[in-house]
Design a protein around this motif. Structure first.
Motif, short mmCIF file in Angstrom:
data_model
loop_
_atom_site.label_atom_id
_atom_site.label_comp_id
_atom_site.label_asym_id
_atom_site.label_seq_id
_atom_site.Cartn_x
_atom_site.Cartn_y
_atom_site.Cartn_z
N GLY A 109 -6.47 35.52 10.98
CA GLY A 109 -6.66 34.37 11.87
C GLY A 109 -5.56 34.16 12.89
N ALA A 110 -4.75 35.18 13.18
CA ALA A 110 -3.69 35.04 14.18
C ALA A 110 -4.30 34.89 15.57
N ASP A 111 -3.58 34.22 16.45
CA ASP A 111 -4.03 34.02 17.82
C ASP A 111 -4.03 35.34 18.57
N ILE A 112 -5.15 35.67 19.20
CA ILE A 112 -5.30 36.98 19.83
C ILE A 112 -4.34 37.13 21.01
N TYR A 113 -4.05 36.04 21.71
CA TYR A 113 -3.12 36.13 22.84
C TYR A 113 -1.71 36.45 22.35
N GLN A 114 -1.29 35.84 21.24
CA GLN A 114 0.04 36.11 20.70
C GLN A 114 0.15 37.54 20.16
N ILE A 115 -0.95 38.04 19.58
CA ILE A 115 -0.96 39.43 19.11
C ILE A 115 -0.78 40.37 20.30
N ALA A 116 -1.50 40.09 21.40
CA ALA A 116 -1.40 40.94 22.59
C ALA A 116 0.03 40.95 23.13
N LYS A 117 0.68 39.77 23.18
CA LYS A 117 2.06 39.71 23.66
C LYS A 117 2.99 40.48 22.74
N ASN A 118 2.81 40.31 21.43
CA ASN A 118 3.71 40.95 20.47
C ASN A 118 3.54 42.47 20.45
N CYS A 119 2.34 42.94 20.80
CA CYS A 119 2.05 44.38 20.79
C CYS A 119 2.12 45.00 22.19
N ARG A 120 2.48 44.18 23.19
CA ARG A 120 2.64 44.68 24.55
C ARG A 120 1.37 45.35 25.07
N THR A 121 0.27 44.64 24.88
CA THR A 121 -1.02 45.11 25.37
C THR A 121 -1.77 43.91 25.93
N SER A 122 -3.05 44.07 26.23
CA SER A 122 -3.83 42.99 26.83
C SER A 122 -4.85 42.44 25.84
N VAL A 123 -5.25 41.19 26.08
CA VAL A 123 -6.29 40.58 25.25
C VAL A 123 -7.59 41.35 25.39
N GLU A 124 -7.86 41.84 26.60
CA GLU A 124 -9.09 42.61 26.84
C GLU A 124 -9.15 43.86 25.95
N MET A 125 -8.04 44.57 25.85
CA MET A 125 -8.01 45.77 25.02
C MET A 125 -8.25 45.43 23.56
N ILE A 126 -7.66 44.35 23.07
CA ILE A 126 -7.84 43.97 21.67
C ILE A 126 -9.28 43.55 21.42
N GLU A 127 -9.85 42.76 22.33
CA GLU A 127 -11.25 42.34 22.15
C GLU A 127 -12.20 43.52 22.19
N LYS A 128 -11.89 44.52 23.02
CA LYS A 128 -12.80 45.66 23.20
C LYS A 128 -12.73 46.63 22.04
N TYR A 129 -11.51 46.95 21.58
CA TYR A 129 -11.36 48.03 20.61
C TYR A 129 -11.05 47.58 19.19
N TYR A 130 -10.72 46.30 19.00
CA TYR A 130 -10.34 45.86 17.67
C TYR A 130 -11.22 44.72 17.18
N ALA A 131 -11.29 43.61 17.95
CA ALA A 131 -11.98 42.42 17.48
C ALA A 131 -13.49 42.61 17.37
N SER A 132 -14.04 43.61 18.07
CA SER A 132 -15.50 43.78 18.08
C SER A 132 -16.05 44.14 16.70
N HIS A 133 -15.24 44.74 15.82
CA HIS A 133 -15.74 45.14 14.51
C HIS A 133 -15.07 44.37 13.38
N ILE A 134 -14.40 43.26 13.70
CA ILE A 134 -13.78 42.41 12.68
C ILE A 134 -14.70 41.23 12.41
N SER A 135 -15.20 41.11 11.19
CA SER A 135 -16.17 40.06 10.89
C SER A 135 -15.59 38.67 11.06
N THR A 136 -14.28 38.51 10.81
CA THR A 136 -13.67 37.19 10.90
C THR A 136 -13.52 36.71 12.34
N SER A 137 -13.80 37.59 13.31
CA SER A 137 -13.70 37.16 14.71
C SER A 137 -14.93 36.39 15.15
#
Length: 408
Positions: A350-378
């Motif tokens: 349940g971590a905030d996706i924007y904070q994850i993107a900042k901490n991993c030095r990537t974009s929210v778009e990349m996380i939503e496209k390649y990670y969050a799309s197959h996470i049921s809790t999203s």
């Protein structure tokens, strides 16, 4: 190669063995000129060649005909310029990759062609050639063990076309080519987005249990230090989300043990140097113990690398032994999968996706496209499973009265 002469031998119409399209060539001003007719029919190709020849002669009279450069010349100029112009800002492996793609694939196919001959059709012929010439191998996921063609990955072919485009843009800048041909992929449909290979919570537990057992197995042996380093590497990477290249550059002075003011937990504050420049990362508390063990084991200087050796062979051996090398969809797991695991586990918690993107030095778009799309809790069940309340009898009567009043 089939060939036919027209206009008294002034123009040659020919077709290469690996092509369905007819080409034409002529000699003007002591130089050979070539052009693809774009036609499968010989008769239509001859008509095109005649018109093309007379257009070339008209350009010659008007003084607008210049010597055409070959693709090989443009590629040579591109390689000379690229590393200098980028000023060393591009990763050295990326520069070497351009050289390798040109040497192995692009130059053997396009090298002798004039720049005007590198058309959209010729690029499509190149794609077909790459697929047809793919070697055969036995896939580890093949159920019957029969050899299959190892087709080039979509990303591999994309990188080759990008290099091709950069060479053609170099030719345009020097006035050797008038315009860039259409390099887009034809017949392109909506693509399935493949998620990145990662370890679920159970698989991650199996992995670090196996690396810990490997430490015990090599107790007092020659590989004991390597096994300890690998175990701490796995724990450190899965609790920081660093990229492997970032971890390879990491020095002890880049890591600081701090007390987080918000969570009141002891974490690592990491100064990261990688593909996105210099950034910061705040680790999970579980990354502190591996870092402390690294300090005690290696007694390092501030500028020493945290992970100086390569542990890929031992890491891959453990993945093979535990049956973790491939996920259920056949995606190959690598050290990069530890970063993907960090992102996916944070999303599931349940971590905030924007904070994850900042901490991993990537974009929210990349996380939503390649990670969050197959996470049921999203997916929020409360937002999806919305039910409309049924109207009472009184509400139905009042609704009918209002409609009758409007109609009257």
């Amino acid at each position: 190669m089939a060939s036919h002469e027209i206009l008294g031998g002034k123009v040659l119409v020919y077709r290469r063995e690996n092509s369905k399209r007819w080409q034409c060539s002529t000699r003007i001003n002591g130089r050979n000129w070539r052009m693809s007719t774009g036609e499968d029919s010989l008769a239509l190709a001859k008509e095109f060649a005649e018109d093309w020849f007379f257009r070339m002669k008209a350009k010659e009279k008007g003084g607008g005909l210049k010597d055409e450069r070959s693709f090989k010349e443009a590629a040579k100029r591109f390689l000379e310029e690229y590393d200098v112009i980028t000023g060393g800002t591009r990763n050295r492996f990326h520069v070497v990759g351009n050289e390798r793609r040109l040497r192995l694939y692009l130059l053997p196919f396009f090298g002798e062609l004039g720049l005007s001959e590198v058309t959209a059709g010729k690029v499509q012929e190149y794609r077909v050639m790459r697929y047809n010439s793919a070697p055969e191998r036995v896939s580890p996921t093949s159920p019957d063990g029969k050899p299959e063609k190892k087709l080039p990955a979509k990303s591999t072919l994309h990188k080759e076309i990008v290099t091709l485009r950069q060479v053609l843009k170099t030719a345009i800048r020097h006035g050797w080519l008038a315009h860039l041909p259409d390099l887009s992929m034809p017949y392109k449909s909506a693509e399935k987005i493949a998620h990145r290979a990662w370890f679920s919570s159970e698989e991650y537990k199996r992995l670090y249990t196996a690396t810990r057992n490997r430490v015990d197995r090599h107790e007092n042996g020659r590989f004991h230090w390597h096994a300890e380093q690998l175990h701490d590497y796995v724990l450190f990477m899965a609790n920081t989300g660093l990229r492997p290249d970032e971890a390879n550059r990491l020095q002890y002075r880049d890591v600081e043990i701090v007390e987080d003011e918000e969570t009141k937990e002891t974490i690592l504050l990491i100064q990261v140097r990688g593909k996105r420049g210099v950034g910061y990362c705040k680790s999970m508390p579980s990354a502190v113990f591996p870092f402390e063990r690294l300090l005690q084991r290696n007694l390092p200087k501030p500028d020493d690398l945290m992970f100086p050796g390569s542990h890929l062979e031992m890491f891959n051996n453990i993945l093979e032994e535990e049956g973790l090398k491939f996920d259920r969809e056949g995606n190959r797991r690598t050290a990069y999968s530890l970063r993907h695991t960090y992102i996916c586990l944070r999303l599931m918690e349940g971590a905030d996706i924007y904070q994850i993107a900042k901490n991993c030095r990537t974009s929210v778009e990349m996380i939503e496209k390649y990670y969050a799309s197959h996470i049921s809790t999203s997916i929020s069940a409360a937002a999806v499973n919305v039910k409309r309340k049924a109207k009472s009898k009184k509400q139905i009567i009042e609704h009918e009265k209002r409609n009758a009043h409007r109609a009257g």
